[in-house]
Design a protein around this motif. Structure first.
Motif, PDB file in Angstrom:
ATOM      1  N   PRO A  56       3.959   9.117  -1.464  1.00 30.10           N
ATOM      2  CA  PRO A  56       3.437  10.485  -1.720  1.00 30.10           C
ATOM      3  C   PRO A  56       1.951  10.713  -1.850  1.00 30.10           C
ATOM      4  N   VAL A  57       1.354  11.714  -1.365  1.00 30.78           N
ATOM      5  CA  VAL A  57      -0.117  12.069  -1.296  1.00 30.78           C
ATOM      6  C   VAL A  57      -0.531  12.049  -2.607  1.00 30.78           C
ATOM      7  N   ALA A  58       0.397  12.602  -3.597  1.00 29.92           N
ATOM      8  CA  ALA A  58      -0.121  12.676  -5.076  1.00 29.92           C
ATOM      9  C   ALA A  58      -0.319  11.264  -5.735  1.00 29.92           C
ATOM     10  N   ALA A  59       0.228  10.190  -5.033  1.00 29.11           N
ATOM     11  CA  ALA A  59       0.089   8.967  -5.345  1.00 29.11           C
ATOM     12  C   ALA A  59      -1.389   8.380  -5.452  1.00 29.11           C
ATOM     13  N   LEU A  60      -1.864   8.936  -4.259  1.00 30.88           N
ATOM     14  CA  LEU A  60      -3.339   8.491  -4.163  1.00 30.88           C
ATOM     15  C   LEU A  60      -4.243   9.119  -5.184  1.00 30.88           C
ATOM     16  N   PHE A  61      -4.255  10.289  -5.349  1.00 31.33           N
ATOM     17  CA  PHE A  61      -5.053  10.940  -6.595  1.00 31.33           C
ATOM     18  C   PHE A  61      -4.654  10.443  -7.904  1.00 31.33           C
ATOM     19  N   GLU A  62      -3.458  10.267  -8.127  1.00 34.47           N
ATOM     20  CA  GLU A  62      -3.084   9.711  -9.505  1.00 34.47           C
ATOM     21  C   GLU A  62      -3.771   8.281  -9.582  1.00 34.47           C
ATOM     22  N   ASN A  63      -3.669   7.625  -8.633  1.00 30.82           N
ATOM     23  CA  ASN A  63      -4.350   6.295  -8.799  1.00 30.82           C
ATOM     24  C   ASN A  63      -5.824   6.208  -8.706  1.00 30.82           C
ATOM     25  N   LEU A  64      -6.372   7.191  -7.985  1.00 28.99           N
ATOM     26  CA  LEU A  64      -7.786   7.395  -8.074  1.00 28.99           C
ATOM     27  C   LEU A  64      -8.199   7.905  -9.484  1.00 28.99           C
ATOM     28  N   GLU A  65      -7.607   8.694 -10.103  1.00 29.16           N
ATOM     29  CA  GLU A  65      -7.783   9.148 -11.475  1.00 29.16           C
ATOM     30  C   GLU A  65      -7.877   8.017 -12.232  1.00 29.16           C
ATOM     31  N   ASN A  66      -6.872   7.047 -12.254  1.00 22.85           N
ATOM     32  CA  ASN A  66      -6.650   5.880 -13.009  1.00 22.85           C
ATOM     33  C   ASN A  66      -7.767   4.793 -12.703  1.00 22.85           C
ATOM     34  N   GLY A  67      -8.678   5.221 -11.972  1.00 26.78           N
ATOM     35  CA  GLY A  67      -9.766   3.987 -11.816  1.00 26.78           C
ATOM     36  C   GLY A  67      -9.333   3.018 -10.316  1.00 26.78           C
ATOM     37  N   ILE A  68      -8.437   3.364  -9.724  1.00 29.18           N
ATOM     38  CA  ILE A  68      -7.951   2.433  -8.830  1.00 29.18           C
ATOM     39  C   ILE A  68      -8.811   2.676  -7.504  1.00 29.18           C
ATOM     40  N   ALA A  69      -9.458   1.889  -6.826  1.00 24.87           N
ATOM     41  CA  ALA A  69     -10.303   1.718  -5.712  1.00 24.87           C
ATOM     42  C   ALA A  69      -9.295   2.222  -4.520  1.00 24.87           C
ATOM     43  N   VAL A  70     -10.064   2.738  -3.612  1.00 21.84           N
ATOM     44  CA  VAL A  70      -9.465   3.211  -2.372  1.00 21.84           C
ATOM     45  C   VAL A  70      -8.669   1.753  -1.630  1.00 21.84           C
ATOM     46  N   GLY A  71      -9.562   0.757  -1.494  1.00 20.49           N
ATOM     47  CA  GLY A  71      -9.176  -0.249  -0.816  1.00 20.49           C
ATOM     48  C   GLY A  71      -7.832  -0.927  -1.798  1.00 20.49           C
ATOM     49  N   GLU A  72      -7.645  -1.024  -2.962  1.00 21.26           N
ATOM     50  CA  GLU A  72      -6.930  -1.422  -3.769  1.00 21.26           C
ATOM     51  C   GLU A  72      -5.373  -0.591  -3.571  1.00 21.26           C
ATOM     52  N   PHE A  73      -5.716   0.747  -3.429  1.00 20.27           N
ATOM     53  CA  PHE A  73      -4.659   1.569  -3.170  1.00 20.27           C
ATOM     54  C   PHE A  73      -3.979   1.136  -1.915  1.00 20.27           C
ATOM     55  N   VAL A  74      -4.492   1.061  -0.911  1.00 20.14           N
ATOM     56  CA  VAL A  74      -4.144   0.571   0.541  1.00 20.14           C
ATOM     57  C   VAL A  74      -3.280  -0.807   0.285  1.00 20.14           C
ATOM     58  N   THR A  75      -3.772  -1.791  -0.595  1.00 18.54           N
ATOM     59  CA  THR A  75      -3.141  -2.772  -0.863  1.00 18.54           C
ATOM     60  C   THR A  75      -1.928  -2.620  -1.471  1.00 18.54           C
ATOM     61  N   LEU A  76      -2.022  -1.914  -2.372  1.00 17.80           N
ATOM     62  CA  LEU A  76      -0.820  -1.537  -3.295  1.00 17.80           C
ATOM     63  C   LEU A  76       0.519  -0.844  -2.486  1.00 17.80           C
ATOM     64  N   PHE A  77      -0.058   0.025  -1.519  1.00 19.24           N
ATOM     65  CA  PHE A  77       0.964   0.533  -1.019  1.00 19.24           C
ATOM     66  C   PHE A  77       1.145   0.429   0.736  1.00 19.24           C
ATOM     67  N   PRO A  78       1.871  -0.593   0.935  1.00 21.19           N
ATOM     68  CA  PRO A  78       1.849  -1.082   2.417  1.00 21.19           C
ATOM     69  C   PRO A  78       2.583  -0.023   3.357  1.00 21.19           C
ATOM     70  N   GLY A  79       1.671   0.105   4.398  1.00 21.22           N
ATOM     71  CA  GLY A  79       1.950   1.334   5.208  1.00 21.22           C
ATOM     72  C   GLY A  79       1.056   2.267   5.441  1.00 21.22           C
ATOM     73  N   VAL A  80       0.472   2.319   4.234  1.00 14.18           N
ATOM     74  CA  VAL A  80      -0.605   3.491   4.203  1.00 14.18           C
ATOM     75  C   VAL A  80      -2.081   2.724   4.700  1.00 14.18           C
ATOM     76  N   THR A  81      -2.679   3.495   5.647  1.00 12.74           N
ATOM     77  CA  THR A  81      -3.859   3.061   6.456  1.00 12.74           C
ATOM     78  C   THR A  81      -5.181   3.440   5.565  1.00 12.74           C
TER      79      THR A  81
END
Length: 72
Positions: free
Chosen positions: A29-54
């Motif tokens: 979900p797109v919402a997962a990106l914003f939730e993770n950013l709010e929790n301090g996760i960097a964009v690069g880490e988000f892409v690593t945590l969610f395979p398939g998202v570029t």
């Protein structure tokens, strides 16, 4: 509410993820990106945590959100 229908990086299918807006070709979900950013996760880490998202998809989503915020 943001209109995601004009963002090429996302899609919605009522049969997948309860019809939530998701990154195209994934079940993330797109919402997962914003939730993770709010929790301090960097964009690069988000892409690593969610395979398939570029990184390109994330950038497109963030740019779409920024343009939508300015237009509101």
């Amino acid at each position: 509410m943001m209109d995601w229908s004009t963002c090429a990086a996302v899609e919605r299918d009522p049969e997948r993820v309860s019809g939530a807006w998701i990154f195209r070709g994934t079940r993330v979900p797109v919402a997962a990106l914003f939730e993770n950013l709010e929790n301090g996760i960097a964009v690069g880490e988000f892409v690593t945590l969610f395979p398939g998202v570029t990184l390109g998809q994330v950038r497109t989503v963030l740019e779409h959100a920024a343009r939508s915020a300015v237009a509101a």
